[in-house]
Scaffold this motif. Structure first.
Motif, PDB file in Angstrom:
ATOM      1  N   PRO A 133      40.872  34.013  41.394  1.00 41.51           N
ATOM      2  CA  PRO A 133      41.746  35.192  41.377  1.00 41.51           C
ATOM      3  C   PRO A 133      43.235  34.879  41.391  1.00 41.51           C
ATOM      4  O   PRO A 133      44.052  35.778  41.143  1.00 41.51           O
ATOM      5  CB  PRO A 133      41.342  35.938  42.658  1.00 41.51           C
ATOM      6  N   LEU A 134      43.600  33.634  41.662  1.00 34.29           N
ATOM      7  CA  LEU A 134      45.025  33.287  41.615  1.00 34.29           C
ATOM      8  C   LEU A 134      45.547  33.272  40.183  1.00 34.29           C
ATOM      9  O   LEU A 134      46.748  33.487  39.964  1.00 34.29           O
ATOM     10  CB  LEU A 134      45.258  31.918  42.250  1.00 34.29           C
ATOM     11  N   ARG A 135      44.653  33.063  39.213  1.00 35.00           N
ATOM     12  CA  ARG A 135      45.144  32.893  37.835  1.00 35.00           C
ATOM     13  C   ARG A 135      44.245  33.488  36.759  1.00 35.00           C
ATOM     14  O   ARG A 135      44.693  33.699  35.639  1.00 35.00           O
ATOM     15  CB  ARG A 135      45.350  31.407  37.534  1.00 35.00           C
ATOM     16  N   ASP A 136      42.988  33.758  37.072  1.00 34.28           N
ATOM     17  CA  ASP A 136      42.041  34.176  36.046  1.00 34.28           C
ATOM     18  C   ASP A 136      41.906  35.689  35.967  1.00 34.28           C
ATOM     19  O   ASP A 136      42.272  36.424  36.894  1.00 34.28           O
ATOM     20  CB  ASP A 136      40.655  33.581  36.324  1.00 34.28           C
ATOM     21  N   GLU A 137      41.317  36.135  34.855  1.00 32.13           N
ATOM     22  CA  GLU A 137      40.841  37.506  34.736  1.00 32.13           C
ATOM     23  C   GLU A 137      39.359  37.532  35.093  1.00 32.13           C
ATOM     24  O   GLU A 137      38.728  36.486  35.239  1.00 32.13           O
ATOM     25  CB  GLU A 137      41.056  38.026  33.312  1.00 32.13           C
ATOM     26  N   LEU A 138      38.798  38.746  35.223  1.00 34.48           N
ATOM     27  CA  LEU A 138      37.364  38.839  35.445  1.00 34.48           C
ATOM     28  C   LEU A 138      36.618  38.249  34.251  1.00 34.48           C
ATOM     29  O   LEU A 138      37.005  38.484  33.108  1.00 34.48           O
ATOM     30  CB  LEU A 138      36.946  40.302  35.624  1.00 34.48           C
ATOM     31  N   PRO A 139      35.562  37.494  34.504  1.00 37.02           N
ATOM     32  CA  PRO A 139      34.776  36.971  33.381  1.00 37.02           C
ATOM     33  C   PRO A 139      34.254  38.103  32.500  1.00 37.02           C
ATOM     34  O   PRO A 139      33.964  39.205  32.974  1.00 37.02           O
ATOM     35  CB  PRO A 139      33.627  36.239  34.086  1.00 37.02           C
ATOM     36  N   SER A 140      34.138  37.820  31.230  1.00 40.49           N
ATOM     37  CA  SER A 140      33.663  38.808  30.271  1.00 40.49           C
ATOM     38  C   SER A 140      32.276  39.310  30.657  1.00 40.49           C
ATOM     39  O   SER A 140      31.390  38.538  30.996  1.00 40.49           O
ATOM     40  CB  SER A 140      33.612  38.189  28.874  1.00 40.49           C
ATOM     41  N   GLY A 141      32.111  40.610  30.626  1.00 39.95           N
ATOM     42  CA  GLY A 141      30.816  41.206  30.908  1.00 39.95           C
ATOM     43  C   GLY A 141      30.461  41.304  32.365  1.00 39.95           C
ATOM     44  O   GLY A 141      29.290  41.568  32.705  1.00 39.95           O
ATOM     45  N   THR A 142      31.413  41.127  33.268  1.00 38.06           N
ATOM     46  CA  THR A 142      31.111  41.175  34.701  1.00 38.06           C
ATOM     47  C   THR A 142      30.438  42.486  35.074  1.00 38.06           C
ATOM     48  O   THR A 142      30.972  43.570  34.840  1.00 38.06           O
ATOM     49  CB  THR A 142      32.396  41.001  35.535  1.00 38.06           C
ATOM     50  N   ALA A 143      29.251  42.368  35.677  1.00 38.25           N
ATOM     51  CA  ALA A 143      28.494  43.549  36.094  1.00 38.25           C
ATOM     52  C   ALA A 143      28.289  43.588  37.607  1.00 38.25           C
ATOM     53  O   ALA A 143      27.739  44.552  38.140  1.00 38.25           O
ATOM     54  CB  ALA A 143      27.139  43.574  35.392  1.00 38.25           C
ATOM     55  N   GLY A 144      28.689  42.553  38.282  1.00 41.70           N
ATOM     56  CA  GLY A 144      28.644  42.484  39.735  1.00 41.70           C
ATOM     57  C   GLY A 144      29.702  41.497  40.199  1.00 41.70           C
ATOM     58  O   GLY A 144      29.963  40.502  39.520  1.00 41.70           O
ATOM     59  N   LEU A 145      30.318  41.778  41.336  1.00 41.05           N
ATOM     60  CA  LEU A 145      31.428  40.941  41.816  1.00 41.05           C
ATOM     61  C   LEU A 145      31.194  40.561  43.264  1.00 41.05           C
ATOM     62  O   LEU A 145      30.941  41.428  44.120  1.00 41.05           O
ATOM     63  CB  LEU A 145      32.753  41.701  41.685  1.00 41.05           C
ATOM     64  N   VAL A 146      31.258  39.259  43.546  1.00 38.70           N
ATOM     65  CA  VAL A 146      31.166  38.729  44.906  1.00 38.70           C
ATOM     66  C   VAL A 146      32.516  38.128  45.266  1.00 38.70           C
ATOM     67  O   VAL A 146      33.037  37.271  44.543  1.00 38.70           O
ATOM     68  CB  VAL A 146      30.066  37.653  45.017  1.00 38.70           C
ATOM     69  N   ILE A 147      33.094  38.584  46.374  1.00 36.07           N
ATOM     70  CA  ILE A 147      34.366  38.038  46.859  1.00 36.07           C
ATOM     71  C   ILE A 147      34.108  37.499  48.264  1.00 36.07           C
ATOM     72  O   ILE A 147      34.015  38.264  49.219  1.00 36.07           O
ATOM     73  CB  ILE A 147      35.486  39.100  46.889  1.00 36.07           C
ATOM     74  N   PRO A 148      33.963  36.185  48.401  1.00 35.88           N
ATOM     75  CA  PRO A 148      33.584  35.603  49.693  1.00 35.88           C
ATOM     76  C   PRO A 148      34.782  35.440  50.623  1.00 35.88           C
ATOM     77  O   PRO A 148      35.898  35.878  50.334  1.00 35.88           O
ATOM     78  CB  PRO A 148      32.998  34.260  49.284  1.00 35.88           C
ATOM     79  N   GLY A 149      34.542  34.761  51.737  1.00 39.78           N
ATOM     80  CA  GLY A 149      35.596  34.515  52.695  1.00 39.78           C
ATOM     81  C   GLY A 149      36.547  33.420  52.248  1.00 39.78           C
ATOM     82  O   GLY A 149      36.355  32.768  51.227  1.00 39.78           O
ATOM     83  N   GLY A 150      37.582  33.214  53.051  1.00 41.98           N
ATOM     84  CA  GLY A 150      38.578  32.199  52.732  1.00 41.98           C
ATOM     85  C   GLY A 150      39.885  32.492  53.435  1.00 41.98           C
ATOM     86  O   GLY A 150      39.915  33.053  54.536  1.00 41.98           O
ATOM     87  N   PHE A 151      40.980  32.129  52.787  1.00 37.90           N
ATOM     88  CA  PHE A 151      42.307  32.281  53.375  1.00 37.90           C
ATOM     89  C   PHE A 151      43.253  33.017  52.419  1.00 37.90           C
ATOM     90  O   PHE A 151      44.252  32.459  51.964  1.00 37.90           O
ATOM     91  CB  PHE A 151      42.896  30.912  53.711  1.00 37.90           C
TER      92      PHE A 151
END
Length: 461
Positions: free
Chosen positions: A288-306
């Motif tokens: 997410p610092l530099r990319d767009e959502l992958p083509s065709g994304t139908a589900g999104l997981v955003i895990p833990g971190g900083f």
């Protein structure tokens, strides 16, 4: 299939040097020609990253609190397949685990001792030698005899001050019949940079993390008897091997499930991706610092971190933030834990976030830490209202304004207060609570099924 032999690296208390010894052992044993399976006791996400660098394969966790005691051995056997040796790093002190005032057993749930007993593996005790002399014999006698189900196989002396100091400590170990497998000198330069939740994750630390792992490997190779460690390794773990394909039903349509990664989102379990793939998902990792959502994304997981360490850069990727908000409004299934929750708020420390959750977040003054017995309050793409799970909180951020969306979980605090936490707007499940996918495979299957439904509903005409 014979279970892979293991050694469990434990200590009398936290801060004794378990991570340095375990990581260095993994690297040194691999360098010596072994195929090493790395494990960490408990819900730690950071140490396994360093273990993975040292082993050349994913670091994994063994946590009976989060996955259930019956899954520990199958997960161990799954993670150690094709290996000839496993190194299991413990948590806190050897007998420390989940605090339960009603437990009268000497071994606490989730403790290193419990894992060692489940695996039938010997324990190597890492002792911080600073301040110890002849009285070390009494300490070791206590640990060796506290519970007959735990086999203390040897000692590694850490942070030894001098040759004379080492001689005195070796004599103390000999008095209680425990072999010394190695003695590490004080090496302050091996300290890996840390922050409020522990070590900086290996992904963030980049080449410096690899340099630290190499230094730990060199130190252990020079001062620990690797042949003696390998000869000590054993395991009586018997039973089935965990198989993600047996836990879920595969969606034939193969929906794309995107997982946020990169330096800001480093917390996750290897079994999560394995279960998603077994459920039929095409798993794609993006930054997410530099990319767009992958083509065709139908589900999104955003895990833990900083994310609080990268808030400005996350905010700068406005294309991604807008895309996530738009797709969430259209019903994109989203599973967000801890850092993922923060990323979905309106702002984090004043920086713009996705705005899926109508709340604001900031770095807080205190650490929130501990296991939780939670009940789902709302139907979501993962859980149905009323389902119970065990999870773990680990954060120093907080929401400064509550969300108007229905909360995700409720649980009772140690003081008896009912806590309602998280948010479930649209088809989103966002919460501070970390769960282990291997302990909740049905939820992963539901999520992929929801992604398949989204992909079908929103397919191009």
């Amino acid at each position: 299939m014979v279970s892979t032999p293991a050694v469990v690296i434990a200590a009398p208390a936290s801060g004794s040097g378990k991570t340095t010894v375990a990581t260095g052992l993994i690297g040194a044993l691999r360098r010596a020609g072994h195929r090493v399976a790395p494990f960490k006791v408990g819900p730690d996400y950071i140490d396994p990253g360093y273990h993975g660098l040292a082993a050349g394969r994913p670091g994994r966790n063994l946590d009976p609190v989060l996955v259930g005691a019956d899954r520990v051995v199958p997960l161990y056997r799954h993670g150690s397949r094709d290996c000839d040796l496993a190194v299991v790093e413990g948590v806190m002190g050897l007998f420390d685990g989940r605090i339960d005032e009603h437990n009268t057993e000497p071994i606490a749930e989730g403790s290193t001792a419990q894992i060692a007993a489940m695996l039938g593996a010997p324990v190597i005790l890492v002792v911080d030698a600073r301040g110890h002399s002849q009285s070390l014999a009494a300490l070791l006698h206590g640990f060796a005899t506290y519970d007959s189900g735990i086999r203390l196989g040897g000692v590694i002396l850490n942070r030894v001050g001098s040759e004379r100091h080492e001689q005195v400590l070796r004599a103390a170990c000999a008095r209680v019949g425990l072999p010394v497998l190695g003695a590490l000198p004080r090496m302050a330069e091996l300290a890996v940079p840390s922050r409020h939740l522990g070590l900086i994750p290996a992904v963030e630390h980049g080449s410096a993390a690899q340099a630290a792992v190499d230094a730990m490997t060199d130190l252990v190779a020079a001062h620990i008897d690797l042949s003696a460690v390998a000869a000590l390794a054993a395991s009586k773990a018997d039973g089935p091997v965990w198989d993600p394909a047996a836990e879920v039903t595969a969606e034939e349509s193969g929906p794309v499930v995107a997982i946020a990664g990169g330096p800001a989102f480093t917390f996750g379990y290897a079994e999560h991706r394995e279960l998603l793939a077994a459920a039929g998902a095409e798993v794609r990792v993006f930054d997410p610092l530099r990319d767009e959502l992958p083509s065709g994304t139908a589900g999104l997981v955003i895990p833990g971190g900083f994310p609080e360490e990268h808030a400005a850069d996350l905010a700068a990727n406005t294309t991604l933030l807008t895309s996530i908000a738009d797709r969430a409004a259209r019903g994109l299934p989203i599973h967000a834990e801890c850092a993922g929750l923060l990323y979905l708020t309106r702002t984090l420390d004043g920086h713009r976030m996705a705005g899926v959750i109508d709340a604001e977040a900031e770095f807080g003054p205190r650490l929130t830490l501990g296991y939780r017995d939670a009940v789902a309050l709302t139907d979501s793409p993962l859980w149905s209202a009323g389902e119970r799970v065990r999870g773990h909180e680990f954060h120093r951020t907080r929401l400064t304004t509550p969300s108007s969306a229905a909360p995700a979980w409720a649980w009772r605090s140690p003081s008896g207060e009912t806590i309602r936490e998280g948010a479930t707007p649209h088809r989103v499940h966002a919460s501070y609570l970390h769960t282990h996918p291997a302990g909740n495979p049905t939820a992963i299957g539901r999520f992929v099924s929801a992604a398949a439904d989204f992909a079908q509903t929103h397919a191009p005409a």
